[in-house]
Design a protein around this motif. Structure first.
Motif, PDB file in Angstrom:
ATOM      1  N   ASN A 152     -25.043   1.281  -8.189  1.00 51.73           N
ATOM      2  CA  ASN A 152     -26.087   2.204  -7.729  1.00 51.73           C
ATOM      3  C   ASN A 152     -26.025   2.473  -6.228  1.00 51.73           C
ATOM      4  OD1 ASN A 152     -28.665   3.729  -8.046  1.00 51.73           O
ATOM      5  ND2 ASN A 152     -29.361   2.130  -6.641  1.00 51.73           N
ATOM      6  N   ASP A 212     -28.096   4.750  -1.822  1.00 52.43           N
ATOM      7  CA  ASP A 212     -27.647   5.044  -3.187  1.00 52.43           C
ATOM      8  C   ASP A 212     -26.417   5.958  -3.172  1.00 52.43           C
ATOM      9  OD1 ASP A 212     -29.945   3.711  -4.104  1.00 52.43           O
ATOM     10  OD2 ASP A 212     -30.178   5.126  -5.767  1.00 52.43           O
ATOM     11  N   ASN A 246     -31.584   2.893 -12.227  1.00 55.81           N
ATOM     12  CA  ASN A 246     -31.701   3.676 -10.992  1.00 55.81           C
ATOM     13  C   ASN A 246     -30.477   4.519 -10.663  1.00 55.81           C
ATOM     14  OD1 ASN A 246     -33.357   1.057 -10.808  1.00 55.81           O
ATOM     15  ND2 ASN A 246     -34.243   2.297  -9.176  1.00 55.81           N
ATOM     16  N   LEU A 247     -29.538   4.648 -11.567  1.00 54.54           N
ATOM     17  CA  LEU A 247     -28.249   5.244 -11.190  1.00 54.54           C
ATOM     18  C   LEU A 247     -28.375   6.687 -10.706  1.00 54.54           C
ATOM     19  CD1 LEU A 247     -25.966   3.769 -14.023  1.00 54.54           C
ATOM     20  CD2 LEU A 247     -26.332   2.895 -11.706  1.00 54.54           C
ATOM     21  N   VAL A 248     -29.031   7.542 -11.483  1.00 50.96           N
ATOM     22  CA  VAL A 248     -29.089   8.977 -11.158  1.00 50.96           C
ATOM     23  C   VAL A 248     -30.546   9.413 -11.026  1.00 50.96           C
ATOM     24  CG1 VAL A 248     -28.636  11.295 -12.089  1.00 50.96           C
ATOM     25  CG2 VAL A 248     -26.875   9.513 -12.244  1.00 50.96           C
ATOM     26  N   GLU A 249     -30.797  10.296 -10.054  1.00 51.90           N
ATOM     27  CA  GLU A 249     -32.141  10.826  -9.848  1.00 51.90           C
ATOM     28  C   GLU A 249     -32.138  12.335 -10.091  1.00 51.90           C
ATOM     29  OE1 GLU A 249     -30.462   9.032  -7.474  1.00 51.90           O
ATOM     30  OE2 GLU A 249     -31.381   7.153  -8.122  1.00 51.90           O
TER      31      GLU A 249
HETATM   32 CA   LIG Z   1     -29.400   5.903  -7.720  1.00 51.27          CA
END
Ligand SMILES: [Ca+2]
Ligand SMILES: [Ca+2]
Length: 540
Positions: A152, A212, A246-249
Motif C-alpha cells: 500500500n 501511499d 487500503n490499496l486503492v482509493e
Molecule cells: Ca492506498
C-alpha cells in the motif's frame, strides 16, 4: 498495519542511509541535485521448489517480530541469526510456519512497515545470506517462512518517493497519489490523509512518512510483482499482505475495500500459484476479512479473536458465536487471539483473569478449522510491558529466561525496548521445566491437532453451544474428531450428536482420559470437568 502514526526514533544509521541514497546519483529532473535510484529490474519467476508437506499451510504458525525475538550480537536488536538459533524451539512447539513482520530495509527503525528497499534485508536484521540460511534451516525442520509485504505504501525516504516528491515533472510522480491542490472532504482514521509535499499534496493516511503508492498505475503493480518474485525465487514460502483494505482509493467516501483491491490480490494469487509450488498467502483486511479470504487465499479472521477471548472467559453469547463462526466462514481463514497491533486487542494474557482461560482460548482456536497464528510469547503467557502503551506495549523482547544480564535471555546488551511485565515468572526456561506449564499445554494441544488429519484440515460438523460448553466435530477421510470444551467453573455434561451409530470414541486428549461409545442414535454425553477440554477420535 501500523495503527499508531508515531514518529520513530531518528537514528544516526538511518540518517547515514538517507545521505548515502541522496548521494548515489542517477535520476533526473528537479532542481535539488541528483536524485536517488533503486532497483526496477524485471524479475522472472524461477521456483526453487518446496520440500514442505502440503499441509504446512494449515499451521499452526508463529507470528514473529524479528527485532524482539533473539539478538545474536549484543546490539540489543533481534536479528535473523538469533531467530535461526531459536528454530529448534519453534519446531518443538510444533509450528509448521512462521510469519516475519517486515524484514525489508526500513526507515522507521522499529516495526519495519516504512520500507525503503523492497529487495534488501534491513541491516539491523542481517543480510540476504542470513535469510538464505534461515530458509534452509527452517525448511530442514519442516517450517515454512512467510514474510510481510507492504504494497500500500512505502517510506517517504524510499527513492521512488524522493523522486516523485521532487516535482510534477518527475518520471516517478505517478507512482504515488499527488494533487496540485488539497482535495476536500477527506477524513481517514480521524485525520486528513493529504500531506504537504514539495509541490502540491500527497496521499498518506497512516503517517506522513508512509506515502501511499498509486496502485492504479500498472507500472507500480508490475514492479510489486517483480519484488514478490525476487523473494519467491530465493525460496520464501509466501507473504502476509499488509493493509489490503487500503490499496486503492476512489474518493473521500470510497477509500476502503474498493473492488480494485480484490482484483489486485487475485492477480497476485494467480501469479504466485501459477509459477510457484506450495506457497501460502494471507491478507490483513480488518474490516472485510471474509471477502478477502477468497481473493488472497487466506485472510485473518478479525473479529473472531474477541469471540475466542470472551468465550474463554465464560461468556455464553460468545461461545455461541464461536460455535457458529465456521458454519459460514471458509476454513481458509487465519485465526488468532491477538497480534502486534493494539487495534486487535491487548496481548492474550492481558485479557484473561487467569491462566485457565488462556488454556481454553488456545485449545479452541488450535482445534477449530482455519490456520491458527500464535503471536510470539503467547504460548508462555507473555504480558505487555508494564510502562508502555499502544503498539510498543505488545512488541516487547521475547522472555527466554528470567534473567540474563537483566534482558530475559533476549540479548547480552541493552534491549531496544522494555521487557514484558511478567518475564520473571513467564519465560521459556521456567515453563520448559514445568510439566504443567502453559507452554506444555500449547505443545500438547498442537500435538493432538497435528496427529489427526481431521483436526488439521477436516471439515466442521455439528457445532453446538450450550450454556458454558461448546461441542464440535471435524471430519477428514472417514476420521471424525469430537471436541468438547467446558468454559464454566463447574463440571458439565456435554452432548455430541450426529455421530455414526454406536461409534467407538477413542480418547485423544488429555492423555489421562478414557474413551466412550455413542448410542444407536449417534449421540453421546460426556462429563467434562470445569475449565477443561476433551478430544475423541473415531475411524482409526
Ligand atoms: Ca492506498
Ligand atoms: Ca542484533
Amino acid at each position: 498495519m501500523t495503527s499508531t502514526p508515531q514518529l520513530p526514533r531518528r537514528r544516526w544509521a538511518a540518517l547515514a542511509i538517507a545521505l548515502l541514497l541522496a548521494g548515489c546519483g542517477g535520476g533526473g529532473g528537479g532542481g535539488g541535485g541528483p536524485l536517488p535510484t533503486f532497483d526496477t529490474s524485471a524479475v522472472a519467476a524461477s521456483d526453487p521448489g518446496s520440500t514442505l508437506p502440503a499441509d504446512w499451510r494449515k499451521g499452526p504458525f508463529a507470528e514473529i517480530f524479528v527485532r524482539a525475538y533473539q539478538d545474536s550480537d549484543g546490539d540489543g536488536i533481534g536479528d535473523l541469526k538469533g531467530l535461526i538459533d531459536r528454530l529448534d524451539y519453534l519446531k518443538e512447539l510444533g509450528v509448521t510456519g512462521i510469519w516475519l513482520m517486515p524484514i525489508t530495509r526500513s526507515q522507521d527503525s522499529d516495526h519495519g512497515y516504512a520500507v525503503t528497499d523492497y529487495r534488501a534485508v534491513d541491516p539491523d536484521y542481517g543480510s540476504l545470506a542470513d535469510l538464505d540460511t534461515l530458509l534452509h534451516e527452517a525448511h530442514a525442520r519442516g517450517i515454512g517462512v512467510v514474510i510481510d509485504y507492504v504494497m500500500n505504501h512505502s517510506a517517504a525516504r524510499h527513492p521512488a518517493f524522493v523522486n516523485a516528491n521532487d516535482g510534477s515533472g518527475n518520471a516517478y510522480r505517478d507512482w504515488y497519489v499527488f494533487s496540485a491542490t488539497r482535495p476536500s472532504g477527506w477524513s481517514i482514521y480521524g485525520g486528513d490523509p493529504w500531506r504537504a509535499g514539495k509541490e502540491g499534496v500527497y496521499f498518506a493516511p497512516f503517517w506522513d512518512q508512509m506515502p501511499d503508492f498509486n496502485l492504479k498505475n500498472a507500472a507500480v503493480v508490475a514492479w510489486h510483482h517483480d519484488n514478490l518474485r525476487f523473494w519467491l525465487n530465493r525460496g520464501v514460502d509466501g507473504f502476509r499482505f499488509d493493509a489490503v483494505g487500503n490499496l486503492v482509493e476512489n474518493g473521500p467516501n470510497a477509500w476502503e475495500n474498493q473492488p480494485e483491491n480484490f482484483t489486485l490480490m487475485g492477480s497476485i494469487r494467480q501469479m504466485v500459484n501459477g509459477s510457484y509450488a506450495n506457497r501460502f498467502l494471507v491478507c490483513e483486511g480488518p474490516s472485510a476479512p471474509l471477502q478477502f479470504a477468497p481473493a488472497c487465499g487466506s485472510a485473518f479472521a478479525f473479529g473472531h479473536q474477541y469471540r475466542l477471548v470472551s468465550a474463554a472467559r465464560g461468556d455464553a453469547a460468545a461461545i455461541r458465536d464461536v460455535a457458529e463462526y465456521f458454519n459460514s466462514a471458509p476454513s481458509s481463514m487465519s485465526t488468532m487471539l491477538s497480534n502486534h497491533d493494539s487495534f486487535a486487542g491487548q496481548r492474550a494474557m492481558d485479557q484473561f483473569a487467569n491462566e485457565a482461560q488462556s488454556r481454553l482460548a488456545a485449545a479452541t482456536y488450535l482445534l477449530q478449522p482455519g490456520t491458527p497464528f500464535i503471536y510470539y510469547g503467547e504460548e508462555i503467557g507473555m504480558r505487555g510491558a508494564a510502562n508502555l502503551t499502544g503498539d510498543p506495549k505488545l512488541r516487547t523482547p521475547m522472555s527466554w529466561t528470567s534473567t540474563n544480564t537483566g534482558a530475559g535471555g533476549f540479548t547480552t546488551g541493552t534491549p531496544f525496548r522494555a521487557l514484558s511485565a511478567n518475564v520473571a515468572s513467564n519465560n521459556v526456561q521456567a515453563q520448559q521445566a514445568n510439566a504443567n506449564s502453559l507452554l506444555n499445554w500449547y505443545k500438547a494441544v498442537i500435538a493432538v491437532r497435528q496427529a489427526h488429519p481431521a483436526l488439521r484440515r477436516g471439515s466442521h460438523v455439528s457445532a453446538t453451544a450450550s450454556g458454558s460448553t461448546l461441542s464440535f466435530q471435524r471430519e477428514d477421510g472417514g476420521q471424525r474428531a469430537v471436541v468438547m470444551i467446558n468454559y464454566g467453573t463447574g463440571p458439565a455434561t456435554v452432548r455430541a450428536t450426529g455421530l455414526p451409530a454406536d461409534a467407538v470414541l477413542a480418547n485423544a486428549f488429555p492423555p489421562s482420559g478414557t474413551g466412550t461409545v455413542a448410542d444407536a442414535s449417534g449421540s453421546v454425553d460426556v462429563s467434562v470437568a470445569a475449565q477443561s477440554v476433551r478430544v475423541f477420535v473415531t475411524g482409526h
